[in-house]
Design a protein around this motif. Structure first.
Motif, PDB file in Angstrom:
ATOM      1  N   LYS A  75       0.822  -1.209   0.000  1.00 50.17           N
ATOM      2  CA  LYS A  75       0.000   0.000   0.000  1.00 50.17           C
ATOM      3  C   LYS A  75       0.854   1.256   0.000  1.00 50.17           C
ATOM      4  CE  LYS A  75      -3.991  -2.072   2.336  1.00 50.17           C
ATOM      5  NZ  LYS A  75      -4.856  -2.037   3.543  1.00 50.17           N
ATOM      6  N   LEU A  78       2.271   1.694  -3.497  1.00 54.37           N
ATOM      7  CA  LEU A  78       1.229   2.104  -4.438  1.00 54.37           C
ATOM      8  C   LEU A  78       0.685   3.493  -4.128  1.00 54.37           C
ATOM      9  CD1 LEU A  78      -0.753  -1.256  -4.737  1.00 54.37           C
ATOM     10  CD2 LEU A  78       0.693  -0.219  -6.492  1.00 54.37           C
ATOM     11  N   GLU A  80      -1.373   4.243  -1.759  1.00 59.03           N
ATOM     12  CA  GLU A  80      -2.778   4.046  -1.404  1.00 59.03           C
ATOM     13  C   GLU A  80      -3.691   4.011  -2.620  1.00 59.03           C
ATOM     14  OE1 GLU A  80      -3.743   7.099   1.357  1.00 59.03           O
ATOM     15  OE2 GLU A  80      -2.343   6.405   2.901  1.00 59.03           O
ATOM     16  N   ASP A  81      -3.123   3.839  -3.807  1.00 54.34           N
ATOM     17  CA  ASP A  81      -3.906   3.712  -5.031  1.00 54.34           C
ATOM     18  C   ASP A  81      -3.890   2.237  -5.448  1.00 54.34           C
ATOM     19  OD1 ASP A  81      -5.279   3.977  -7.384  1.00 54.34           O
ATOM     20  OD2 ASP A  81      -3.600   4.845  -8.494  1.00 54.34           O
ATOM     21  N   MET A  82      -4.928   1.502  -5.059  1.00 52.39           N
ATOM     22  CA  MET A  82      -4.946   0.064  -5.294  1.00 52.39           C
ATOM     23  C   MET A  82      -5.110  -0.290  -6.768  1.00 52.39           C
ATOM     24  SD  MET A  82      -4.451  -1.220  -2.319  1.00 52.39           S
ATOM     25  CE  MET A  82      -3.384   0.177  -2.047  1.00 52.39           C
ATOM     26  N   SER A  83      -5.482   0.659  -7.587  1.00 53.20           N
ATOM     27  CA  SER A  83      -5.603   0.371  -9.012  1.00 53.20           C
ATOM     28  C   SER A  83      -4.244   0.308  -9.702  1.00 53.20           C
ATOM     29  CB  SER A  83      -6.472   1.436  -9.697  1.00 53.20           C
ATOM     30  OG  SER A  83      -5.826   2.705  -9.664  1.00 53.20           O
ATOM     31  N   LYS A  87      -1.905   7.201  -9.472  1.00 54.85           N
ATOM     32  CA  LYS A  87      -2.624   8.384  -9.012  1.00 54.85           C
ATOM     33  C   LYS A  87      -2.627   8.503  -7.492  1.00 54.85           C
ATOM     34  CE  LYS A  87      -5.745   8.277 -12.993  1.00 54.85           C
ATOM     35  NZ  LYS A  87      -7.154   8.216 -13.455  1.00 54.85           N
ATOM     36  N   GLY A  88      -1.775   7.737  -6.835  1.00 56.27           N
ATOM     37  CA  GLY A  88      -1.742   7.747  -5.389  1.00 56.27           C
ATOM     38  C   GLY A  88      -1.035   8.962  -4.824  1.00 56.27           C
ATOM     39  N   ALA A  94       1.831   8.848   2.399  1.00 52.51           N
ATOM     40  CA  ALA A  94       1.364   7.487   2.633  1.00 52.51           C
ATOM     41  C   ALA A  94       1.896   6.945   3.955  1.00 52.51           C
ATOM     42  CB  ALA A  94       1.787   6.580   1.478  1.00 52.51           C
TER      43      ALA A  94
END
Length: 501
Positions: A75, A78, A80-83, A87-88, A94
């Motif tokens: 996480k 990423l 916090e952008d799980m896609s 775009k996180g 984070a």
């Protein structure tokens, strides 16, 4: 030999019989295979269910921790952008959110003075070690001496953990341990207890109005014993020192984070527009008293206090920018001289320090939120978030101790004879707690005697935003500017707004 040939012939016949039966009835073979596969599947499911009921074996627990660590750092990577679309948020934000969310899930909103559950304590230490492990790899180059084979000394550059992390991380860990040990000390407490608010309808007035959702504190009819009261006072003073240290580290870290351009663009044209006419006139009078200024302000709710804090911080930034412009001209106009503007900025900072000390449980201001969101320094992000959650936990623990002392005070006021007897004992208790309670320097391992002669170590913790001139023109009776540590040590007690937990 005849028997052997006969036996081989019978075996061949039996084998050909089985092959012939399989070729003659293929449906029966499929049914048998399906039945066997169904039985094997059921057996596998039963075994997995039994394994789940039994629980994980000790050999598999490290694998579970490894999976959790993989999830946490995935996480973070990423943003916090799980896609995975990029775009996180930044790595610094984070990590800051990870520390904040971990503290919220482990500590929550503590409504009672009680020890932490062993599993929560183990989770807190384990996952904080994971997040703080990032700081071990944030290094800087420092010169070092190395002796070559021929005996000559050479100066080389070696890596070392960044100085601010090297100093502050051990201090924050120590404050963390002290807070958890303080909570553990309440495990054997028998002189006060908690009841649900729904079960205590008769004594609704015994609970403070700003804590109506918390359980009600109950003490014996004759109040706490002198030993218990003294012990609670000493615990409160200890937690107060932890709170001061966490606040000082957090303020020092925030002062080192650069002010975002988005915040600067949102500022008004001048300090008067930020503060308003009434507040501006109160600050710019000839003779200024910060305590009297706060006494005339409406500080009844948390929202009002936070709005005042935002206005004062904005005015400080505006005055600083105007003072530090190199060409002496400002796009916003300059109707106030440089000396007066510097004096007004100092007065506003004094008010800001008073607000932070009187209301330590305030939410983050607009400037702090903007700095945290736009910050890209991972070391600063970890220090800020770790000190902030320790500050919040210390304030909560101290508030719970105050609830117990408040309930005990109600029993004393209800019985005049007891209150007269306890007046002298309270003075002795206060004197004892003042002599036995460790100070902020004791908690952080500072030596005051050496600090007066050499304040380099303290300056690492409490650096101001910019070095200022020590001499001021005698335009008003404003007290001499003190360091952040001196202001923390000298200011009066800590109180929270009426609408604040």
């Amino acid at each position: 030999m005849v028997r052997t040939l006969t036996r081989r012939y019978s075996i061949r016949n039996s084998g050909s019989f089985h092959i012939r039966r399989m070729l003659d009835s293929p449906g029966d073979v499929d049914d048998n295979q399906q039945s066997r596969s169904i039985v094997d599947t059921r057996n596998a499911e039963d075994q997995s269910m039994e394994h789940q009921n039994i629980g994980e074996s000790p050999q598999e627990r490290p694998q579970s921790d490894m999976e959790q660590m993989k999830e946490r750092f995935a996480k973070l990577l990423l943003g916090e952008d799980m896609s995975g679309g990029g775009k996180g948020v930044s790595s610094a934000l984070a990590l800051s959110n990870a520390v904040t969310n971990l503290a919220a899930s482990v500590f929550g909103e503590k409504g009672k003075l009680e020890p932490m559950a062993p599993e929560r304590k183990a989770r807190w230490r384990k996952e904080m070690d994971w997040l703080l492990s990032v700081t071990d790899h944030i290094v800087e180059f420092v010169p070092s001496q190395q002796k070559s084979k021929d005996g000559t000394n050479m100066e080389i550059m070696v890596t070392k953990q960044r100085s601010d992390l090297l100093v502050n991380i051990p201090g924050l860990r120590k404050l963390d341990t002290l807070l958890i040990e303080t909570l553990d000390n309440f495990g054997q407490e028998k002189e006060f207890w908690y009841v649900s608010r729904n079960d205590d309808q008769e004594n609704e007035n015994n609970q403070r109005d700003d804590k109506w959702w918390h359980p009600t504190v109950k003490v014996p009819a004759n109040g706490l014993s002198e030993t218990s009261r003294r012990w609670l006072q000493s615990q409160k003073e200890s937690v107060s020192q932890v709170l001061k240290a966490a606040m000082a580290i957090n303020a020092a870290v925030l002062s080192e984070i650069e002010i975002p351009e988005s915040y600067i663009d949102s500022l008004p044209k001048n300090g008067r527009a930020s503060l308003g006419d009434s507040i501006y006139k109160s600050i710019t009078v000839e003779y200024f008293d910060p305590a009297q200024f706060l006494s005339t302000m409406d500080l009844s709710t948390e929202h009002i206090v936070l709005d005042l804090k935002n206005r004062i911080e904005a005015s400080i930034i505006i005055w600083k920018r105007k003072m530090h412009q190199k060409d002496g001209r400002s796009s916003w106009g300059s109707g106030v001289s440089l000396e007066k503007r510097e004096l007004f900025e100092e007065r506003a900072e004094t008010i800001l320090h008073l607000l932070k000390q009187r209301f330590p449980g305030l939410p983050q201001s607009a400037l702090d939120i903007s700095k945290i969101q736009e910050n890209r320094d991972i070391g600063h992000a970890i220090l800020e978030s770790y000190s902030r959650i320790l500050e919040s936990l210390a304030f909560t623990v101290m508030s719970r101790i105050e609830d117990v002392l408040y309930a005990d005070n109600l029993t004393q006021t209800s019985s005049p004879a007891r209150s007269d007897m306890s007046s002298t004992s309270d003075e002795d208790a206060a004197r004892l707690s003042a002599s036995e309670t460790p100070t902020l320097s004791d908690f952080m391992g500072w030596d005051i005697a050496s600090a007066k002669s050499n304040s380099s170590d303290i300056e690492i913790y409490y650096k101001s935003d910019n070095d200022r001139k020590t001499s001021k023109p005698p335009l008003s009776a404003t007290p001499k500017k003190a360091s952040y540590l001196e202001k923390i040590e000298n200011l009066s007690g800590l109180r929270s707004p009426n609408a604040r937990d």
